[in-house]
Every structure is written in C-alpha cells, then in structure tokens.
Write a protein that holds these residues in place. Structure first.
Motif, PDB file in Angstrom:
ATOM      1  N   VAL A 142       0.853  -1.189   0.000  1.00  0.00           N
ATOM      2  CA  VAL A 142       0.000   0.000   0.000  1.00  0.00           C
ATOM      3  C   VAL A 142       0.887   1.237   0.000  1.00  0.00           C
ATOM      4  O   VAL A 142       1.775   1.377   0.854  1.00  0.00           O
ATOM      5  CB  VAL A 142      -0.922   0.021   1.233  1.00  0.00           C
ATOM      6  N   PHE A 143       0.686   2.117  -0.974  1.00  0.00           N
ATOM      7  CA  PHE A 143       1.448   3.352  -1.082  1.00  0.00           C
ATOM      8  C   PHE A 143       0.516   4.539  -0.862  1.00  0.00           C
ATOM      9  O   PHE A 143      -0.589   4.575  -1.416  1.00  0.00           O
ATOM     10  CB  PHE A 143       2.109   3.468  -2.456  1.00  0.00           C
ATOM     11  N   PRO A 144       0.950   5.522  -0.070  1.00  0.00           N
ATOM     12  CA  PRO A 144       0.111   6.704   0.197  1.00  0.00           C
ATOM     13  C   PRO A 144      -0.323   7.394  -1.094  1.00  0.00           C
ATOM     14  O   PRO A 144       0.481   7.571  -2.011  1.00  0.00           O
ATOM     15  CB  PRO A 144       1.036   7.607   1.022  1.00  0.00           C
ATOM     16  N   GLN A 145      -1.591   7.764  -1.157  1.00  0.00           N
ATOM     17  CA  GLN A 145      -2.202   8.474  -2.284  1.00  0.00           C
ATOM     18  C   GLN A 145      -2.285   7.628  -3.559  1.00  0.00           C
ATOM     19  O   GLN A 145      -2.734   8.109  -4.587  1.00  0.00           O
ATOM     20  CB  GLN A 145      -1.442   9.769  -2.606  1.00  0.00           C
ATOM     21  N   VAL A 146      -1.830   6.398  -3.485  1.00  0.00           N
ATOM     22  CA  VAL A 146      -1.910   5.494  -4.642  1.00  0.00           C
ATOM     23  C   VAL A 146      -2.868   4.354  -4.337  1.00  0.00           C
ATOM     24  O   VAL A 146      -3.744   4.022  -5.123  1.00  0.00           O
ATOM     25  CB  VAL A 146      -0.529   4.941  -5.023  1.00  0.00           C
ATOM     26  N   GLY A 147      -2.693   3.768  -3.148  1.00  0.00           N
ATOM     27  CA  GLY A 147      -3.550   2.665  -2.751  1.00  0.00           C
ATOM     28  C   GLY A 147      -2.831   1.333  -2.783  1.00  0.00           C
ATOM     29  O   GLY A 147      -1.602   1.258  -2.877  1.00  0.00           O
ATOM     30  N   ARG A 148      -3.620   0.264  -2.725  1.00  0.00           N
ATOM     31  CA  ARG A 148      -3.057  -1.092  -2.718  1.00  0.00           C
ATOM     32  C   ARG A 148      -2.616  -1.454  -4.129  1.00  0.00           C
ATOM     33  O   ARG A 148      -3.342  -1.274  -5.104  1.00  0.00           O
ATOM     34  CB  ARG A 148      -4.096  -2.085  -2.214  1.00  0.00           C
ATOM     35  N   CYS A 149      -1.388  -1.965  -4.230  1.00  0.00           N
ATOM     36  CA  CYS A 149      -0.818  -2.280  -5.539  1.00  0.00           C
ATOM     37  C   CYS A 149      -0.282  -3.710  -5.556  1.00  0.00           C
ATOM     38  O   CYS A 149       0.233  -4.212  -4.549  1.00  0.00           O
ATOM     39  CB  CYS A 149       0.339  -1.329  -5.869  1.00  0.00           C
ATOM     40  N   LEU A 150      -0.416  -4.351  -6.707  1.00  0.00           N
ATOM     41  CA  LEU A 150       0.236  -5.629  -6.949  1.00  0.00           C
ATOM     42  C   LEU A 150       1.579  -5.346  -7.592  1.00  0.00           C
ATOM     43  O   LEU A 150       1.670  -4.574  -8.552  1.00  0.00           O
ATOM     44  CB  LEU A 150      -0.602  -6.491  -7.890  1.00  0.00           C
ATOM     45  N   LEU A 151       2.638  -5.959  -7.050  1.00  0.00           N
ATOM     46  CA  LEU A 151       3.969  -5.841  -7.638  1.00  0.00           C
ATOM     47  C   LEU A 151       4.450  -7.232  -8.027  1.00  0.00           C
ATOM     48  O   LEU A 151       4.608  -8.110  -7.165  1.00  0.00           O
ATOM     49  CB  LEU A 151       4.950  -5.192  -6.659  1.00  0.00           C
ATOM     50  N   ILE A 152       4.666  -7.414  -9.308  1.00  0.00           N
ATOM     51  CA  ILE A 152       5.172  -8.688  -9.818  1.00  0.00           C
ATOM     52  C   ILE A 152       6.661  -8.531 -10.085  1.00  0.00           C
ATOM     53  O   ILE A 152       7.063  -7.674 -10.884  1.00  0.00           O
ATOM     54  CB  ILE A 152       4.440  -9.095 -11.113  1.00  0.00           C
ATOM     55  N   PRO A 153       7.515  -9.310  -9.420  1.00  0.00           N
ATOM     56  CA  PRO A 153       8.960  -9.162  -9.611  1.00  0.00           C
ATOM     57  C   PRO A 153       9.374  -9.378 -11.064  1.00  0.00           C
ATOM     58  O   PRO A 153       8.852 -10.264 -11.760  1.00  0.00           O
ATOM     59  CB  PRO A 153       9.546 -10.252  -8.704  1.00  0.00           C
ATOM     60  N   VAL A 211      -4.567  -1.980  -7.577  1.00  0.00           N
ATOM     61  CA  VAL A 211      -5.745  -2.855  -7.429  1.00  0.00           C
ATOM     62  C   VAL A 211      -6.627  -2.381  -6.282  1.00  0.00           C
ATOM     63  O   VAL A 211      -7.511  -3.109  -5.834  1.00  0.00           O
ATOM     64  CB  VAL A 211      -5.312  -4.319  -7.175  1.00  0.00           C
ATOM     65  N   ASP A 212      -6.402  -1.173  -5.827  1.00  0.00           N
ATOM     66  CA  ASP A 212      -7.089  -0.661  -4.642  1.00  0.00           C
ATOM     67  C   ASP A 212      -8.608  -0.720  -4.779  1.00  0.00           C
ATOM     68  O   ASP A 212      -9.313  -1.192  -3.885  1.00  0.00           O
ATOM     69  CB  ASP A 212      -6.642   0.787  -4.383  1.00  0.00           C
ATOM     70  N   ASP A 213      -9.120  -0.209  -5.888  1.00  0.00           N
ATOM     71  CA  ASP A 213     -10.576  -0.169  -6.053  1.00  0.00           C
ATOM     72  C   ASP A 213     -11.070  -1.035  -7.210  1.00  0.00           C
ATOM     73  O   ASP A 213     -12.216  -0.952  -7.626  1.00  0.00           O
ATOM     74  CB  ASP A 213     -11.031   1.285  -6.271  1.00  0.00           C
ATOM     75  N   ASP A 214     -10.187  -1.888  -7.733  1.00  0.00           N
ATOM     76  CA  ASP A 214     -10.558  -2.719  -8.881  1.00  0.00           C
ATOM     77  C   ASP A 214      -9.701  -3.986  -8.890  1.00  0.00           C
ATOM     78  O   ASP A 214      -8.712  -4.064  -9.602  1.00  0.00           O
ATOM     79  CB  ASP A 214     -10.349  -1.919 -10.170  1.00  0.00           C
ATOM     80  N   PRO A 215     -10.083  -5.010  -8.097  1.00  0.00           N
ATOM     81  CA  PRO A 215      -9.277  -6.228  -8.006  1.00  0.00           C
ATOM     82  C   PRO A 215      -9.112  -6.918  -9.367  1.00  0.00           C
ATOM     83  O   PRO A 215      -9.968  -6.818 -10.254  1.00  0.00           O
ATOM     84  CB  PRO A 215     -10.076  -7.108  -7.037  1.00  0.00           C
ATOM     85  N   LEU A 216      -7.994  -7.609  -9.515  1.00  0.00           N
ATOM     86  CA  LEU A 216      -7.731  -8.372 -10.737  1.00  0.00           C
ATOM     87  C   LEU A 216      -8.525  -9.679 -10.722  1.00  0.00           C
ATOM     88  O   LEU A 216      -8.651 -10.323  -9.676  1.00  0.00           O
ATOM     89  CB  LEU A 216      -6.240  -8.700 -10.842  1.00  0.00           C
ATOM     90  N   ASP A 217      -9.011 -10.085 -11.878  1.00  0.00           N
ATOM     91  CA  ASP A 217      -9.587 -11.428 -11.959  1.00  0.00           C
ATOM     92  C   ASP A 217      -8.475 -12.393 -12.343  1.00  0.00           C
ATOM     93  O   ASP A 217      -7.345 -11.993 -12.648  1.00  0.00           O
ATOM     94  CB  ASP A 217     -10.758 -11.474 -12.945  1.00  0.00           C
ATOM     95  N   ASP A 218      -8.769 -13.689 -12.336  1.00  0.00           N
ATOM     96  CA  ASP A 218      -7.729 -14.694 -12.568  1.00  0.00           C
ATOM     97  C   ASP A 218      -7.101 -14.554 -13.951  1.00  0.00           C
ATOM     98  O   ASP A 218      -5.877 -14.702 -14.112  1.00  0.00           O
ATOM     99  CB  ASP A 218      -8.323 -16.100 -12.416  1.00  0.00           C
ATOM    100  N   ALA A 219      -7.906 -14.263 -14.964  1.00  0.00           N
ATOM    101  CA  ALA A 219      -7.378 -14.135 -16.330  1.00  0.00           C
ATOM    102  C   ALA A 219      -6.417 -12.955 -16.422  1.00  0.00           C
ATOM    103  O   ALA A 219      -5.340 -13.056 -17.040  1.00  0.00           O
ATOM    104  CB  ALA A 219      -8.525 -13.956 -17.320  1.00  0.00           C
ATOM    105  N   GLN A 220      -6.766 -11.833 -15.805  1.00  0.00           N
ATOM    106  CA  GLN A 220      -5.883 -10.660 -15.833  1.00  0.00           C
ATOM    107  C   GLN A 220      -4.574 -10.944 -15.102  1.00  0.00           C
ATOM    108  O   GLN A 220      -3.492 -10.574 -15.571  1.00  0.00           O
ATOM    109  CB  GLN A 220      -6.591  -9.466 -15.186  1.00  0.00           C
ATOM    110  N   LEU A 221      -4.684 -11.635 -13.963  1.00  0.00           N
ATOM    111  CA  LEU A 221      -3.490 -11.943 -13.183  1.00  0.00           C
ATOM    112  C   LEU A 221      -2.546 -12.846 -13.963  1.00  0.00           C
ATOM    113  O   LEU A 221      -1.320 -12.610 -13.990  1.00  0.00           O
ATOM    114  CB  LEU A 221      -3.891 -12.604 -11.863  1.00  0.00           C
ATOM    115  N   GLN A 222      -3.080 -13.860 -14.629  1.00  0.00           N
ATOM    116  CA  GLN A 222      -2.236 -14.752 -15.411  1.00  0.00           C
ATOM    117  C   GLN A 222      -1.608 -14.022 -16.606  1.00  0.00           C
ATOM    118  O   GLN A 222      -0.453 -14.265 -16.957  1.00  0.00           O
ATOM    119  CB  GLN A 222      -3.062 -15.953 -15.897  1.00  0.00           C
TER     120      GLN A 222
END
Length: 387
Positions: free
Chosen positions: A70-81, A96-107
């Motif tokens: 979670v980054f201030p003023q940005v929100g919750r983020c997914l970080l893929i190395p 992904v703070d206000d719009d979670p990824l679905d499985d297809a997007q994540l893959q």
C-alpha cells in the motif's frame, strides 16, 4: 528486441490485461508506464513519479513471489517481480485498490512479466551507460583544459545529451555541506530535477554529481529562479539549495557559469536565512565575494579590530541588530527607525551605546564599511557553526 521496446511491450501488456501498468526498478524508481487515460489513473501515476525512488522496496525482493503493498495516495498495488533470469531488476506495478484483478488478468500479467524483466535490464544498462558517458563529458566540459572543453561540448551536443542552443546556464545543487551531513541529497536532487525536466518539457538537460558531492546541471537556456526553487521545494530530498550561474553563449564556455553557480551556492549555504532555495550569482552580491573566503576556518581574531571591540563589549542583541540596520540603511537615521519600527530617541540611545563601546564616530564611512562587512562575516561564522 531493443531496450527501446520496453515501452511498446508494456503498452501491449496493458491492453491485453485491460489495466494501467507501471514498471519500476529495484529502487522503486519509475522506468516506464502505459497510457493512463482517466484523471484518477493520471493522478496516481503523478504520485508514483513524484516519489520515484523514495519508497522502500517490498520485503520479498529476493523472491519470485507477487507482492502486495500500500502506497500513500496510490492505494493497494500488486507488484510482480521482474528478473533478467539472474537477478531481480524491478517490478511490474498495477493498482488494485478499487478494482481487483480477476484470474485471467493476473495470469496475463504474470506471463507478460517474464519478458519485461530482460527488457528492463537492457534499459537500465543503456541508461547507466548514458549517465556514465554524460558525466564523463560534463566533467571535461567544466574542466581546465580548453581543448577538452571544446571536444566535450561538441560530443555532448552530437550525442544528444543536451540540445544545441544559443544560450546555456549552469546550476549547482547541494545538501547541507557541513561536516557530518550526508551528501546523498545532492545526488537525489540532481536525478529528481532531471526527471522533472524530462517529464515536463522537451528540453534536454545534462547533469551529474561531482566527486565532492556537488550536483551540476547544465540547461540549454536561462534558468528561471522561482521555477527551480519550486522544484526543490516540491522534492522530498531534505534541505537542498541551488546556485545559478549566468548565461553563456557557447557550451564550451559553461565552465564560467559553473564557477559562479558554485560560488552562489556556497553563498546561499553561508547565509541560508537571507536567501531562498535558489540564488543567482548576480543576486548573491557581496555574499558571493565573501563565499571565496574560508569562513569555516576564520575566528573572531580574524575580524577587523573594531568588530572585535564591539563583540567584546557584550552589547545586547537589540543594540547590535540596530547597528546592522543602521549600516544597511546607509546611516540614514529616519529610515532605520522606520525599518525597525522604533522611536528616533530609542535609535539614538542604542547608537550611543555603540559609540561608547567603540570610542569612534559612526559618521566615519570607513568605520561603517568595516563594521558592516565584519558583522556580516561574524554572522556567517555563527550560522555555520550553530545551524
């Protein structure tokens, strides 16, 4: 694929996943980003850019696992190395703070990240080469050898590190120069300023830090003092100040601007309460001349005898301040009283105390000049040692 294709690959992945994406290096500095179309996305991107390199990398930096932060003023983020098959080089970031990824997007993102790591590694390699080359040429163009200055100036323009222009000006940037203070803020200020210029204009500006920690920037135009001050104010790099040199007509003459920019920078740090974040060599005035002195090494014994006598008299701070105002007003009593908002009788009383301590006539122009300069030096000495 070339390093330049990182941007294309990132945009393709963004469109395939239907998400706005950002690539950061292992220090969390933004390296690339996809098109951010709506206002909310652009706002979050601006925060990421403004804090480039200022956030701590996730604790799972040595693993290949996805990380949420979670980054201030940005929100919750997914970080893929992102790796180049040998080591971690950065992250693919998706909010992904206000719009979670679905499985297809994540893959889709995980699959695309596999190729981005190599492209990022190449980009960083080329960027490092460019920075190293630009620093090499910058040091030569501000050096003592006129032949090397001319050749370096030609190379800086030919290799597009800086644009060809009719005017050039230099800026010197530094954090607190006193012993015991970290020089890291100077380097961060240089790179943050370069990044700001790159994102906000089409100007090509070259800059680097010298071995003594001072940051040097060369602009293909005059530098706007207020704008530079705002940039430094907005950067989260601590108390960093700048000196601005005069405009020169040819890049091979930029060493002259650098010399005066560094002098203005030193004057700025010697009297920070009297100057803003950015100070031009013209506005430095007498302080620019005093900056040539080894003020840090001077003592009260080095001051004019009249100033030593005045200081030894242990007069109140109000009396000394009144004398300084009187000297700054050119010995004009009425103007001094207005400046200090005191009665004329109070002014004469305080000046009388000064005359008694010195046993000299304050109408003596040479004495006034001696006192004004000596008190200025003493103030700089005190400020340097107690700031």
């Amino acid at each position: 694929m070339s390093a330049a294709s990182l941007d294309d690959a990132l945009q393709d992945l963004s469109e395939a996943a239907g998400r706005r994406l950002v690539v950061v290096d292992w220090t969390m500095a933004v390296v690339g980003y996809s098109i951010h179309e709506n206002e909310a996305d652009r706002l979050r991107l601006s925060v990421l850019l403004a804090h480039a390199g200022g956030w701590t990398p996730p604790p799972a930096a040595a693993t290949s696992d996805d990380v949420y932060a979670v980054f201030p003023q940005v929100g919750r983020c997914l970080l893929i190395p992102l790796t180049d098959h040998r080591r971690l080089v950065g992250y693919l970031l998706c909010v992904v703070d206000d719009d979670p990824l679905d499985d297809a997007q994540l893959q889709t993102l995980r699959h695309g990240a596999a190729g981005l790591g190599v492209l990022l590694s190449l980009r960083l390699l080329y960027d490092e080469h460019d920075r190293s080359r630009a620093r090499e040429l910058l040091i030569k163009v501000i050096g003592d050898d006129p032949v090397q200055r001319r050749a370096a100036a030609e190379a800086l323009i030919a290799e597009r590190h800086i644009g060809a222009a009719a005017q050039y000006s230099a800026v010197a940037i530094e954090g607190d120069p006193r012993p015991g203070h970290s020089p890291d803020s100077s380097a961060l200020a240089v790179w943050t300023t370069l990044d700001f210029v790159a994102r906000s204009s089409t100007a090509s500006v070259v800059g680097s830090t010298l071995d003594d920690g001072t940051g040097i920037l060369i602009f293909p135009r005059p530098v706007v003092t207020d704008r530079l001050a705002r940039i430094l104010d907005d950067m989260d790099v601590g108390d960093v100040r700048a000196g601005i040199g005069p405009v020169v007509g040819r890049l091979e003459e930029i060493h002259q601007s650098v010399t005066l920019a560094r002098r203005a920078l030193r004057a700025n740090w010697l009297a920070p309460a009297d100057h803003g974040r950015a100070l031009t060599s013209d506005d430095a005035g007498l302080d620019g001349l005093l900056a040539l002195l080894p003020i840090e090494q001077l003592t009260v014994d080095d001051l004019p005898r009249s100033v030593q006598t005045l200081l030894a008299a242990d007069l109140s701070s109000d009396i000394v301040a009144t004398l300084q105002a009187y000297l700054d007003c050119g010995g004009d009593a009425a103007r001094t009283a207005r400046t200090l908002t005191i009665q004329r009788s109070t002014l004469y009383y305080r000046l009388g105390r000064v005359r008694s301590a010195l046993d000299r006539d304050l109408s003596d122009g040479r004495l006034r000049a001696e006192l004004q300069l000596g008190l200025r030096l003493h103030g700089m000495q005190q400020d340097w040692s107690t700031r």
